[in-house]
Design a protein around this motif. Sequence first.
Motif, PDB file in Angstrom:
ATOM      1  N   VAL A   8       9.675  -9.016  -0.794  1.00 49.21           N
ATOM      2  CA  VAL A   8       9.875  -7.692  -0.198  1.00 49.21           C
ATOM      3  C   VAL A   8      10.910  -7.707   0.917  1.00 49.21           C
ATOM      4  O   VAL A   8      11.477  -6.666   1.256  1.00 49.21           O
ATOM      5  CB  VAL A   8       8.541  -7.108   0.325  1.00 49.21           C
ATOM      6  CG1 VAL A   8       7.537  -6.963  -0.801  1.00 49.21           C
ATOM      7  CG2 VAL A   8       7.969  -7.949   1.441  1.00 49.21           C
ATOM      8  N   LEU A   9      11.157  -8.872   1.503  1.00 47.36           N
ATOM      9  CA  LEU A   9      12.122  -8.934   2.601  1.00 47.36           C
ATOM     10  C   LEU A   9      13.531  -9.284   2.139  1.00 47.36           C
ATOM     11  O   LEU A   9      14.498  -9.023   2.857  1.00 47.36           O
ATOM     12  CB  LEU A   9      11.666  -9.951   3.652  1.00 47.36           C
ATOM     13  CG  LEU A   9      10.467  -9.564   4.511  1.00 47.36           C
ATOM     14  CD1 LEU A   9      10.170 -10.662   5.526  1.00 47.36           C
ATOM     15  CD2 LEU A   9      10.719  -8.252   5.235  1.00 47.36           C
ATOM     16  N   ILE A  68       1.044  -7.391 -10.399  1.00 42.64           N
ATOM     17  CA  ILE A  68       2.259  -7.418  -9.592  1.00 42.64           C
ATOM     18  C   ILE A  68       2.102  -8.440  -8.469  1.00 42.64           C
ATOM     19  O   ILE A  68       1.049  -8.517  -7.835  1.00 42.64           O
ATOM     20  CB  ILE A  68       2.541  -6.028  -8.994  1.00 42.64           C
ATOM     21  CG1 ILE A  68       2.826  -5.022 -10.110  1.00 42.64           C
ATOM     22  CG2 ILE A  68       3.702  -6.075  -8.002  1.00 42.64           C
ATOM     23  CD1 ILE A  68       2.972  -3.591  -9.618  1.00 42.64           C
ATOM     24  N   VAL A  69       3.164  -9.203  -8.204  1.00 45.95           N
ATOM     25  CA  VAL A  69       3.155 -10.204  -7.140  1.00 45.95           C
ATOM     26  C   VAL A  69       4.248  -9.863  -6.135  1.00 45.95           C
ATOM     27  O   VAL A  69       5.427  -9.785  -6.486  1.00 45.95           O
ATOM     28  CB  VAL A  69       3.380 -11.631  -7.690  1.00 45.95           C
ATOM     29  CG1 VAL A  69       3.399 -12.648  -6.544  1.00 45.95           C
ATOM     30  CG2 VAL A  69       2.306 -11.992  -8.704  1.00 45.95           C
ATOM     31  N   LEU A  70       3.855  -9.652  -4.889  1.00 46.67           N
ATOM     32  CA  LEU A  70       4.800  -9.465  -3.793  1.00 46.67           C
ATOM     33  C   LEU A  70       4.637 -10.629  -2.828  1.00 46.67           C
ATOM     34  O   LEU A  70       3.509 -11.082  -2.592  1.00 46.67           O
ATOM     35  CB  LEU A  70       4.532  -8.147  -3.059  1.00 46.67           C
ATOM     36  CG  LEU A  70       4.581  -6.857  -3.889  1.00 46.67           C
ATOM     37  CD1 LEU A  70       4.267  -5.656  -3.015  1.00 46.67           C
ATOM     38  CD2 LEU A  70       5.935  -6.690  -4.560  1.00 46.67           C
ATOM     39  N   TYR A  71       5.730 -11.109  -2.268  1.00 51.30           N
ATOM     40  CA  TYR A  71       5.600 -12.271  -1.385  1.00 51.30           C
ATOM     41  C   TYR A  71       6.597 -12.237  -0.246  1.00 51.30           C
ATOM     42  O   TYR A  71       7.644 -11.592  -0.321  1.00 51.30           O
ATOM     43  CB  TYR A  71       5.758 -13.566  -2.187  1.00 51.30           C
ATOM     44  CG  TYR A  71       7.157 -13.836  -2.691  1.00 51.30           C
ATOM     45  CD1 TYR A  71       8.080 -14.547  -1.906  1.00 51.30           C
ATOM     46  CD2 TYR A  71       7.567 -13.390  -3.943  1.00 51.30           C
ATOM     47  CE1 TYR A  71       9.361 -14.798  -2.372  1.00 51.30           C
ATOM     48  CE2 TYR A  71       8.851 -13.643  -4.406  1.00 51.30           C
ATOM     49  CZ  TYR A  71       9.735 -14.340  -3.618  1.00 51.30           C
ATOM     50  OH  TYR A  71      11.015 -14.590  -4.073  1.00 51.30           O
ATOM     51  N   ARG A  78       0.825  -1.215   0.000  1.00 49.63           N
ATOM     52  CA  ARG A  78       0.000   0.000   0.000  1.00 49.63           C
ATOM     53  C   ARG A  78       0.856   1.259   0.000  1.00 49.63           C
ATOM     54  O   ARG A  78       0.482   2.270  -0.598  1.00 49.63           O
ATOM     55  CB  ARG A  78      -0.948  -0.014   1.197  1.00 49.63           C
ATOM     56  CG  ARG A  78      -2.048  -1.053   1.045  1.00 49.63           C
ATOM     57  CD  ARG A  78      -2.973  -1.113   2.245  1.00 49.63           C
ATOM     58  NE  ARG A  78      -4.012  -2.119   2.028  1.00 49.63           N
ATOM     59  CZ  ARG A  78      -4.899  -2.498   2.956  1.00 49.63           C
ATOM     60  NH1 ARG A  78      -4.860  -1.961   4.165  1.00 49.63           N
ATOM     61  NH2 ARG A  78      -5.809  -3.410   2.669  1.00 49.63           N
ATOM     62  N   ALA A  79       2.004   1.201   0.685  1.00 47.33           N
ATOM     63  CA  ALA A  79       2.896   2.363   0.687  1.00 47.33           C
ATOM     64  C   ALA A  79       3.409   2.647  -0.718  1.00 47.33           C
ATOM     65  O   ALA A  79       3.486   3.802  -1.151  1.00 47.33           O
ATOM     66  CB  ALA A  79       4.063   2.132   1.641  1.00 47.33           C
ATOM     67  N   ALA A  80       3.761   1.584  -1.450  1.00 49.13           N
ATOM     68  CA  ALA A  80       4.241   1.769  -2.821  1.00 49.13           C
ATOM     69  C   ALA A  80       3.107   2.187  -3.753  1.00 49.13           C
ATOM     70  O   ALA A  80       3.265   3.082  -4.587  1.00 49.13           O
ATOM     71  CB  ALA A  80       4.877   0.468  -3.317  1.00 49.13           C
ATOM     72  N   ALA A  81       1.947   1.550  -3.597  1.00 45.77           N
ATOM     73  CA  ALA A  81       0.808   1.857  -4.463  1.00 45.77           C
ATOM     74  C   ALA A  81       0.331   3.290  -4.296  1.00 45.77           C
ATOM     75  O   ALA A  81      -0.178   3.900  -5.243  1.00 45.77           O
ATOM     76  CB  ALA A  81      -0.337   0.885  -4.177  1.00 45.77           C
ATOM     77  N   ALA A  82       0.509   3.839  -3.099  1.00 48.71           N
ATOM     78  CA  ALA A  82       0.046   5.201  -2.826  1.00 48.71           C
ATOM     79  C   ALA A  82       0.806   6.247  -3.633  1.00 48.71           C
ATOM     80  O   ALA A  82       0.351   7.395  -3.744  1.00 48.71           O
ATOM     81  CB  ALA A  82       0.175   5.504  -1.332  1.00 48.71           C
ATOM     82  N   GLN A  83       1.941   5.863  -4.219  1.00 52.26           N
ATOM     83  CA  GLN A  83       2.724   6.806  -5.006  1.00 52.26           C
ATOM     84  C   GLN A  83       2.157   6.996  -6.403  1.00 52.26           C
ATOM     85  O   GLN A  83       2.652   7.837  -7.170  1.00 52.26           O
ATOM     86  CB  GLN A  83       4.181   6.320  -5.111  1.00 52.26           C
ATOM     87  CG  GLN A  83       4.827   5.931  -3.791  1.00 52.26           C
ATOM     88  CD  GLN A  83       4.763   7.036  -2.757  1.00 52.26           C
ATOM     89  OE1 GLN A  83       5.114   8.171  -3.037  1.00 52.26           O
ATOM     90  NE2 GLN A  83       4.316   6.683  -1.553  1.00 52.26           N
ATOM     91  N   TYR A  84       1.131   6.237  -6.768  1.00 53.47           N
ATOM     92  CA  TYR A  84       0.561   6.289  -8.112  1.00 53.47           C
ATOM     93  C   TYR A  84      -0.936   6.577  -8.054  1.00 53.47           C
ATOM     94  O   TYR A  84      -1.613   6.217  -7.098  1.00 53.47           O
ATOM     95  CB  TYR A  84       0.800   4.958  -8.842  1.00 53.47           C
ATOM     96  CG  TYR A  84       2.260   4.669  -9.069  1.00 53.47           C
ATOM     97  CD1 TYR A  84       2.894   5.075 -10.235  1.00 53.47           C
ATOM     98  CD2 TYR A  84       3.024   4.015  -8.101  1.00 53.47           C
ATOM     99  CE1 TYR A  84       4.249   4.835 -10.448  1.00 53.47           C
ATOM    100  CE2 TYR A  84       4.373   3.768  -8.300  1.00 53.47           C
ATOM    101  CZ  TYR A  84       4.975   4.183  -9.471  1.00 53.47           C
ATOM    102  OH  TYR A  84       6.312   3.946  -9.670  1.00 53.47           O
TER     103      TYR A  84
END
Length: 288
Positions: A98-99, A70-73, A33-39
Amino acid sequence: MTGVTETVRPSESYYHLHLVSDSTGETLISVGRAAAAQYDVKPIEHIYPLVRSHKQLDKVVQAIDEFPGIVLYTLTDPELRNRLKTYCRDHGVPVLSVLAPVVQLFQAYLGGAPEPRVGGQHQLDGDYFRRIDAMNFTVMHDDGQHVDGLEAADVVLLGISRSSKTPTSIYLANRGIKTANIPLVPSLPVPPGLAELKRPLIVGLLASADRVVEIRRNRLLGLNAAQAADTYTDRQAVAEEIAFSRRLCARHGWPMIDVTRRSIEETAAAIIALLQERRRKLTENPNG
């Protein structure tokens, strides 16, 4: 499965964001959500917590195939992790642990390989029980309840109705901070002994009159009580409540935070910064 042979591009209005975790998924949700908020383009979130078997991963892969994006895991099991990465790579789907970059940085600094632990940040340790204790305290001391126990609080929030006292208190409690909140009403006295409290940090929460009126009106509509508004949503009356709050906090030297344009998280971060500074000063000058 139809598969995707090239990198997926979002539509003009949305895209799909898949968050795959073998734990609760809280870390992924926050980062995503932090990354998505930039767009300006908004994501459609697909959240998959507690993915710890190939059968569970089957459903994840099927969903990614149906709604590519996009896939984050965060997956600890190497077989599951490699299977997801391989699938995404073969189908042109962007994927990221992400880690991994953070763990690599820690490893480079600390040396030695990490010991993978599923949900390691959610262990039933001292910090966990401290958060539970803080949550219990906060619920018991919500909205001016049990004012005789305020000295045990870490933070006491003051504010008029609809100034975000309760959600901010709950957020702070989840960080292990015992928080009480007290409503301020010009016609009613504040709890006796409030000004004599030594341990807790006392903070006033303020908002613009327009913002408070808007929230109160929405609250009344939700309760089907629009006819009971009277002075509760009168802008002049609300402005007087805010002025009362300002005078009270100024008289006692209590810090004030304007929450009009702040999220709960931002308000809590400001309070935590004040609390840390206060504790630092007390450590340096315990008799001051």
